[in-house]
Write an enzyme that holds these catalytic residues in place. Structure first.
Site, PDB file in Angstrom:
ATOM      1  CD  GLU B  66      -1.836  -2.313   1.617  1.00 14.97           C
ATOM      2  OE1 GLU B  66      -0.645  -2.613   1.904  1.00 14.97           O
ATOM      3  OE2 GLU B  66      -2.777  -3.111   1.743  1.00 14.97           O
ATOM      4  CG  PHE B 128     -10.420  -9.344  11.080  1.00 17.24           C
ATOM      5  CD1 PHE B 128      -9.173  -9.749  11.551  1.00 17.24           C
ATOM      6  CD2 PHE B 128     -10.661  -9.393   9.718  1.00 17.24           C
ATOM      7  CE1 PHE B 128      -8.195 -10.203  10.680  1.00 17.24           C
ATOM      8  CE2 PHE B 128      -9.690  -9.840   8.839  1.00 17.24           C
ATOM      9  CZ  PHE B 128      -8.448 -10.248   9.326  1.00 17.24           C
ATOM     10  CD  GLN B 129      -7.934  -7.082   7.575  1.00 19.56           C
ATOM     11  OE1 GLN B 129      -8.809  -6.811   6.746  1.00 19.56           O
ATOM     12  NE2 GLN B 129      -6.787  -7.642   7.236  1.00 19.56           N
ATOM     13  CE  LYS B 178     -17.503  -6.146   3.072  1.00 20.73           C
ATOM     14  NZ  LYS B 178     -16.874  -7.440   3.353  1.00 20.73           N
ATOM     15  CG  MET B 496      22.716  11.806   4.035  1.00 20.41           C
ATOM     16  SD  MET B 496      23.925  12.962   3.354  1.00 20.41           S
ATOM     17  CE  MET B 496      23.030  13.621   1.964  1.00 20.41           C
TER      18      MET B 496
HETATM   19  C1  LIG Z   1      12.399   5.470   5.767  1.00 20.04           C
HETATM   20  C2  LIG Z   1      13.686   6.107   6.160  1.00 20.04           C
HETATM   21  N1  LIG Z   1      14.483   5.535   7.093  1.00 20.04           N
HETATM   22  C3  LIG Z   1      15.653   6.124   7.442  1.00 20.04           C
HETATM   23  C4  LIG Z   1      16.056   7.288   6.855  1.00 20.04           C
HETATM   24  C5  LIG Z   1      17.376   7.936   7.267  1.00 20.04           C
HETATM   25  N2  LIG Z   1      18.318   7.969   6.141  1.00 20.04           N
HETATM   26  C6  LIG Z   1      18.493   9.079   5.396  1.00 20.04           C
HETATM   27  S1  LIG Z   1      19.569   8.856   4.152  1.00 20.04           S
HETATM   28  C7  LIG Z   1      19.860   7.253   4.599  1.00 20.04           C
HETATM   29  C8  LIG Z   1      20.809   6.386   3.829  1.00 20.04           C
HETATM   30  C9  LIG Z   1      20.322   6.086   2.469  1.00 20.04           C
HETATM   31  O1  LIG Z   1      21.142   5.117   1.897  1.00 20.04           O
HETATM   32  P1  LIG Z   1      21.077   4.744   0.366  1.00 20.04           P
HETATM   33  O2  LIG Z   1      19.662   4.589  -0.057  1.00 20.04           O
HETATM   34  O3  LIG Z   1      21.972   3.597   0.112  1.00 20.04           O
HETATM   35  O4  LIG Z   1      21.589   6.071  -0.337  1.00 20.04           O
HETATM   36  P2  LIG Z   1      23.045   6.794  -0.314  1.00 20.04           P
HETATM   37  O5  LIG Z   1      22.984   7.811   0.785  1.00 20.04           O
HETATM   38  O6  LIG Z   1      24.085   5.763  -0.088  1.00 20.04           O
HETATM   39  O7  LIG Z   1      23.118   7.444  -1.646  1.00 20.04           O
HETATM   40  C10 LIG Z   1      19.110   6.927   5.725  1.00 20.04           C
HETATM   41  C11 LIG Z   1      19.141   5.626   6.406  1.00 20.04           C
HETATM   42  C12 LIG Z   1      15.193   7.854   5.902  1.00 20.04           C
HETATM   43  N3  LIG Z   1      15.477   9.004   5.296  1.00 20.04           N
HETATM   44  N4  LIG Z   1      14.040   7.239   5.550  1.00 20.04           N
END
Ligand SMILES: Cc1ncc(C[n+]2csc(CCOP(=O)(O)OP(=O)(O)O)c2C)c(N)n1
Lengths: 163, 586
Positions: B66, B128-129, B178, B496
């Site tokens: 979803e 449920f749900q 529903k 990052m």
């Molecule tokens: C759903 C979610 N969980 C955690 C984060 C925190 N976060 C920001 S950037 C990042 C790393 C992303 O890694 P990748 O997709 O491999 O991209 P890169 O930075 O290596 O280009 C994380 C964990 C986020 N932005 N979104």
């Protein structure tokens, strides 16, 4: 600074939680909140007492206004207004305290609205300060419980807040 | 009986046509011109799905989770400007959708989300749900409704479309139990709705616009700062005209990219945490700042105290449709609340009519200063060598797609490189989660764009962390034959996170290494797509050309990139925007 906000809101299920949720989500203070339907049953009038700097209160006003159910919000501090709060106090009233409590109530124009052999319930309306002063005037050890509505208010004279 | 009292034949037809709630949903979507409904079935929406089966007005797109339905609908809205529409079932369907709703909400994207609910008599029974959908989503929607009576359904849906698409747009959710979707009622769909509690402003205040004009003409070090509001408000043409008319520098936020063409000399690049030196310095040192549909958020101006204290005489004009965006983080001198496009049309007309012209001498000196900042060439990076630089892949992608693709991204370093190196010329081409920063949006965003524009090039720039958050959608892409190009900048790190750990946490890589990665090429092939591994810089361009030449295939390109590359410039969190770390500083 303390501000008293008056809100006209659609009388819909969940409207209160939209306002209350906004305050908690954005970290705004609520000192008190009262709400009830108005003479027009489709509308509720809510009064919120809050505190914050002018910038914060301006943001609160804008954010509340943005809620789709809110018809109008006015900061009553922007003009002359009256405000009142209702308090009920249950006190231990036996022996010589009975007369003394009645006298104090009279001075504050409070009324005894329920009595038993050992207790009074005293009703008092006024500004929050007056209610505080009444509580101070009572012997603490005699106070069994208190309940307050929180403030509600209206603009004075021709200042009319309508949908 | 007077003639005028006789009911209109159409009105009779309307009032006697008895429709079920489910039929009403389908009729309304048709009436609203909805092309695609992104969704996933379940018990509480079975009646609605049965009606979907019988109609031909719109296509239902079956996703694999979803969250992806919401993201795809969101991207459809970002790319087209029309509201995205999604349908999910009660309980887990809704909770899975919440990330998608919150993502759209943070970026003010118009969407209508229809959710199934347990029957009205079961609400509150821990059925449920069952979940409190209206309660769970309240803080992340523009508005939501629970429809308890089928007689209210058509009008509620009308309100949902109206609220979602007017004022500052946003997602609106309609929760339908529903029994309400099964019950019948006479059908009437109102052409318009009036709500006393919702009347968004449109026209800006003429006096304020005049003040803004005078302030702009008096400026010696002006700066025009354009955000996502200009894209959402379809005002990019007016932004461009205004900037050219004045001859002032212009910067776009991450959400505003494309609102002003990146190739233009007056464009000084993106600003903010990973903005250019020239954009951030001009922003910080301007004497008159015009903000258009932007909100001075923490990733853009850094620390607001530093931003204000570092330049206390700077005057700010702020045009926005949402009064609560004005003077929220930064005190504004001339607020103008209104529809950006209309306000700019008025402002441009006033400027053209004015006798005063911009202060040529001062502006010339200001540009000289800006060119000096620009000459730092802050986006340069080390080329050559035998490791693929991620920036190089984005630059080549720009070349191969002639700068004209729909580019989606996930969240992380790759997102910033996409924003910095893919120079967007047009609005609604850059589709990313700026506000919530949701990893996992990239692939479903690309799906939404591809459905909206089947003939356009659609590229999803992603990381190996992010892509795995919605990788199951490769199956949806197969079902609907979506020839998206996935550009995976695979650095084997949550890049990052690793970058912040390197700068601010003693280079301790706590849980930021992506171990046990799948063989992405094989994975893509398993889903029925084309997979590619690209490991040498000299192969980048050819591989991209090959991939984009495969017009009818999804190509998953696994670029093995430099593991330790960082995003520069960088403003550390909590600092002022002129306190940038540059690549050469390290
Ligand atoms: C759903 C979610 N969980 C955690 C984060 C925190 N976060 C920001 S950037 C990042 C790393 C992303 O890694 P990748 O997709 O491999 O991209 P890169 O930075 O290596 O280009 C994380 C964990 C986020 N932005 N979104």
């Amino acid at each position: 600074m303390r501000h008293i906000l008056s809100i006209l809101i659609e009388n819909e299920a969940g409207a209160l939680s939209r306002v209350a949720g906004l305050f908690s989500a954005r970290g705004y203070n609520i000192e008190s909140l009262t709400v009830a339907p108005t003479e027009d049953a489709t509308l509720s009038r809510m009064t919120i007492v809050t505190s914050g700097s002018d910038e914060v209160v301006e943001q609160i006003t804008k954010q509340v206004n943005k809620l789709v159910d809110v018809v109008k919000i006015v900061d009553l501090n922007e003009g002359k207004h009256v405000e009142r709060e209702l308090m009920l106090v249950k006190v231990r009233a036996v022996g010589k305290d009975r007369d003394e409590l009645k006298r104090t109530a009279d001075i504050f124009r409070a009324r005894v609205i329920d009595l038993t052999e050992k207790t009074y319930v005293i009703e008092l309306t006024g500004t929050g300060n007056k209610l505080d002063a009444f509580l101070e005037a009572l012997d603490r050890s005699l106070i069994l419980e208190t309940v307050r509505t929180g403030a509600c208010g209206l603009g004075r004279g021709e200042w009319i807040i309508k949908a | 009986m007077k003639l005028s009292d006789s009911p209109h034949p159409q009105a009779i037809a309307n009032s006697t046509e008895m429709l079920s709630g489910a039929e009403i949903v389908c009729r309304v979507l048709k009436a609203e011109g909805v092309e695609f409904l992104f969704g996933y079935p379940g018990g509480a929406v079975l009646v609605i799905y049965d009606e979907i089966y019988k109609q031909k007005a719109f296509s239902h797109i079956l996703v694999r989770h979803e969250q992806a339905a919401l993201h795809a609908a969101d991207a459809y809205a970002r790319a087209t400007g029309r509201p995205g529409v999604a349908l999910v079932t009660s309980g887990p369907g809704v909770t899975n959708a919440v990330t998608g709703i919150a993502t759209a909400y943070m970026d003010s994207i118009p969407m209508v989300v229809i959710t199934g609910q347990v029957p009205t008599h079961a609400i509150g029974q821990d059925a449920f749900q069952e979940c409190d959908t209206v309660g769970i989503t309240r803080p992340c929607v523009k508005h939501n409704f629970l429809v308890k009576d089928v007689a209210d359904l058509a009008e509620t849906l009308k309100k949902a479309f109206y609220i979602a698409t007017t004022g500052r747009p946003g997602p609106v959710l309609v929760d339908i139990p529903k029994d309400v979707s099964a019950a019948k009622t006479p059908y009437h769909y109102p052409a318009t709705v009036e709500m006393r509690s919702y009347r968004p402003v449109t026209k800006g205040h003429a006096g304020q616009i005049k003040k803004a004009m005078q302030m702009l003409l008096g400026a010696e070090r002006p700066m025009i700062y354009v955000g996502g509001g200009a894209v959402l408000g379809n005002a990019s043409e007016q932004v461009t005209e205004l900037v050219r008319l004045l001859g002032y520098p212009c910067t776009n936020t991450l959400m505003g990219l494309g609102a002003y063409p990146a190739s233009d000399r007056q464009f000084v690049g993106m600003l903010g945490m990973h903005g250019t030196v020239e954009a951030n310095m001009a922003m910080q040192n301007s004497d008159v700042l015009l903000a258009i549909g932007a909100r001075f958020d923490d990733r853009v101006i850094g620390n607001p105290t530093h931003f204000a204290a570092g330049n206390p005489t700077r005057k700010i004009v702020h045009i926005d449709i949402d009064p609560s965006s004005i003077s929220k983080r930064v005190k504004v001198d001339v607020p103008i609340v209104g529809n950006i496009k209309d306000v700019l049309i008025e402002l441009i007309a006033q400027l053209k009519a004015a006798e005063q012209k911009p202060n040529g001498k001062a502006i010339g000196a200001w540009w000289k200063q800006i060119e000096e900042w620009r000459s730092k060439d802050c986006l340069k990076y080390k080329k050559g060598g035998d490791i693929i630089k991620p920036q190089y892949v984005v630059e080549k992608l720009w070349e191969v797609t002639k700068g004209d693709a729909y580019v989606t991204s996930d969240v992380g370093q790759h997102q910033m490189w996409a924003a910095q190196y893919y120079r967007f010329e047009k609005p609604r081409r850059w589709i990313n989660s700026g506000g919530l920063g949701t990893m996992g949006v990239g692939l479903p965003y690309a799906m939404g764009c591809k459905f909206a524009f089947p003939d356009a090039d659609v590229a999803c720039i992603t990381g190996e962390g992010s892509i795995q958050m919605n990788i199951q959608e490769l199956s949806t892409c197969k079902q609907y034959q979506l020839p998206i190009k996935v550009i995976l900048l695979n650095n084997r790190y949550l890049g990052m996170v690793r970058q912040w750990q390197q700068f601010f946490h003693g280079d301790r890589h706590s849980e930021s290494y992506m171990d046990a990665l799948p063989d992405f090429k094989k994975l893509a092939e398993a889903y029925g797509h084309v997979g590619m591994d690209i490991e040498k810089p000299s192969d980048v361009e050819g591989a991209l050309k090959d991939a984009f030449a495969m017009k009818d295939r999804l190509v998953f390109m696994n670029f093995i990139t430099d593991q330790k590359e960082n995003v520069f410039p960088m403003v550390p969190g909590g600092k002022g925007i002129s306190e940038m770390i540059l690549a050469e500083d390290l």
